[in-house]
Scaffold this motif. Structure first.
Motif, short mmCIF file in Angstrom:
data_model
loop_
_atom_site.label_atom_id
_atom_site.label_comp_id
_atom_site.label_asym_id
_atom_site.label_seq_id
_atom_site.Cartn_x
_atom_site.Cartn_y
_atom_site.Cartn_z
N LYS A 33 75.25 9.95 41.06
CA LYS A 33 75.97 10.89 40.18
C LYS A 33 77.38 10.33 39.95
O LYS A 33 77.55 9.37 39.19
CB LYS A 33 75.98 12.29 40.81
N TRP A 88 68.69 20.14 45.71
CA TRP A 88 69.20 20.24 44.34
C TRP A 88 69.18 18.86 43.71
O TRP A 88 69.06 17.84 44.39
CB TRP A 88 70.63 20.80 44.35
N ASP A 101 71.14 16.97 40.05
CA ASP A 101 72.00 17.16 38.87
C ASP A 101 71.69 16.12 37.80
O ASP A 101 71.58 14.94 38.11
CB ASP A 101 73.48 16.99 39.24
N ARG A 161 71.88 21.81 36.78
CA ARG A 161 71.47 21.65 38.18
C ARG A 161 70.09 22.27 38.41
O ARG A 161 69.87 23.45 38.13
CB ARG A 161 72.49 22.32 39.10
N GLU A 199 67.49 23.42 41.26
CA GLU A 199 67.39 23.74 42.68
C GLU A 199 65.97 24.20 42.97
O GLU A 199 65.36 24.88 42.13
CB GLU A 199 68.35 24.87 43.06
N ASP A 224 69.88 25.74 36.68
CA ASP A 224 71.11 26.54 36.59
C ASP A 224 70.84 28.00 36.96
O ASP A 224 71.31 28.93 36.30
CB ASP A 224 71.73 26.44 35.18
#
Ligand SMILES: Cc1cc2nc3c(=O)[nH]c(=O)nc-3n(C[C@H](O)[C@H](O)[C@H](O)COP(=O)(O)OP(=O)(O)OC[C@H]3O[C@@H](n4cnc5c(N)ncnc54)[C@H](O)[C@@H]3O)c2cc1C
Length: 395
Positions: free
Chosen positions: A48, A318, A320, A325, A327, A361
């Motif tokens: 990331k 999680w 990204d 995001r 999860e 999200d």
């Protein structure tokens, strides 16, 4: 009470073990052996912010240097353990010296699987596990560069998202039409996978047959397709192999990871195993996730000190990409059916029990779902699907 504990590996699981040992009152010697150089660091940022060039090495350290001193943890970085000798009370280091230890914690993590095809070992085929891997790859993610990512699971998807954000021309290849369906359900997996194409990535469903060199570039040859994909850089994100060699050498029970029971105990009474390398007996998969490594360390500390081991509950992770995001909690593989709550939240049910949930999200809903799973609450699926407050299910 052990007098000297050797922790092999210095990733999150190892540091969490040391932290929890001191927090639970362990006062003896604690040595952390790390094959890597420098302070132990966190891996999730590698795919990331580190690849994006937004995080430096010091930003991703798990703990500051003074912490190790303050906790009386001897950090031996750049020091590989060659064999463990639990019966004789020690570990043998790569330089042949032997160090005493009456308990050993294996926190050796895993290594990325290389692409198992001809040409898969070309230096322009990158893997992503360490800080050095991320640094090398970042240098290649230049605007306009042709980047082919093989594997559209978690790390492959994140890497593809970063590469496109950096202006690369990205191709994403996976033999599975909707990757992650087994983890988050078909619907959410479809939403996530379609997003790659929406962001301008060429998505191809095919297996890689071989990788060839042509005029300074790579050609990725795919099953069932005449035309190869030309790339400056290839990234393989096709999973890891647990680093079980030390456990095997010591004759421990190893089967898709070092097999552990409550308190992270292995088949040898003096050896414990935590993090990506460990698999809980009776569970079909290893949970190769950040929180599992953190909690495994806490469980190992309790096991090492003969204390009650805290309940761990359903595994959570999680991921990204593209500013959203994902999860997920629990095990979708255990679900008999999946119900949706809107477009971005899915629940896996077995009978009337929720066994898994995933959301894009939807952090707050996933948190509530986790409590529903951990408490084993029976629920009418209609209450999950309607838009009412999910917390009412807990009451
Ligand atoms: C790029 C990337 C992104 C990720 N993103 C996410 C995410 O978004 N969400 C999430 O939940 N999880 C994520 N993860 C997974 C998570 O980071 C791992 O589950 C976690 O780091 C596992 O920690 P560990 O301590 O078990 O293993 P590791 O972090 O692999 O540490 C093991 C260490 O042991 C050392 N070692 C091995 N053998 C020896 C030896 N013989 N002697 C000495 N040292 C040895 C290794 O060099 C290594 O430093 C990501 C992982 C990667 C690689």
């Amino acid at each position: 009470m052990p007098r000297r504990i050797a922790v092999v590996g210095a990733g999150l699981a190892a540091v969490s073990t040391c932290d929890a040992l001191r927090a639970r009152g362990y006062d003896g010697e604690l040595v952390l052996y790390s094959a890597e150089h420098g302070l132990p660091y966190d891996r999730p940022p590698l795919s990331k912010d580190v690849l994006l060039g937004k995080a430096r090495r010091e930003d991703v350290s798990l703990r500051p240097e003074q912490w190790y001193e303050g906790q009386r943890i001897e950090l031996r970085d750049g020091t590989s353990v060659r064999t463990i000798r639990p019966g004789e009370g020690g570990v043998e280091l790569a330089d042949g010296s032997v160090a005493g230890a009456d308990r050993v914690v294996l926190a050796t993590g895993g290594t990325p699987r290389p692409l198992p095809v001809p040409g898969g070992d070309d230096p322009a085929v990158h893997l992503l596990r360490t800080w050095e891997d991320a640094e090398r790859l970042r240098e290649r993610l230049l605007p306009g560069a042709a980047v082919t990512v093989v594997g559209a699971g978690l790390i492959g998807a994140e890497t593809a998202a970063v590469a496109v954000a950096l202006g690369c021309r990205v191709t994403l290849v996976d033999p599975v039409a909707v990757p992650l369906a087994g983890v988050v359900g078909d619907h959410l997996a479809g939403v996530l996978h379609r997003r790659h194409a929406e962001e301008g990535i060429e998505v191809i469903t095919a297996g890689v047959e071989r990788i060839e060199r042509r005029a300074g570039q790579l050609v990725v040859r795919l099953a069932g397709r005449e035309e190869g994909v030309v790339a400056d850089t290839v990234v393989a994100g096709i999973g890891i192999r647990p680093a079980v060699e030390l456990a095997q050498g010591a004759g421990l029970h190893v089967d898709n990871g070092v097999v552990v029971r409550v308190g992270q105990r292995t088949s040898h009474p003096n050896v414990f195993a935590v993090g990506d390398v460990a698999r809980l007996d009776g569970h079909p998969v290893r949970h190769e996730h950040w929180e599992a490594a953190q909690r495994g360390g806490e469980a190992a500390a309790s096991g090492l000190l003969g204390l009650t081991v805290p309940e761990v509950g359903a595994p959570w992770f999680w991921s990204d990409r593209y500013g959203v995001r994902l999860e997920a909690v629990g095990s979708m593989a255990d679900a008999e059916r999946v119900v949706l709550r809107g477009e971005r939240m899915a629940f896996g049910l077995r009978g009337d029990r929720v066994v898994a949930a995933a959301g894009i999200d939807r952090g707050r809903d996933v948190k509530v779902a986790r409590r529903i799973i951990d408490r084993g609450i029976e629920v009418d699926a209609g209450r999950l699907v309607d838009g009412g407050d999910l917390r009412s299910v807990l009451r």
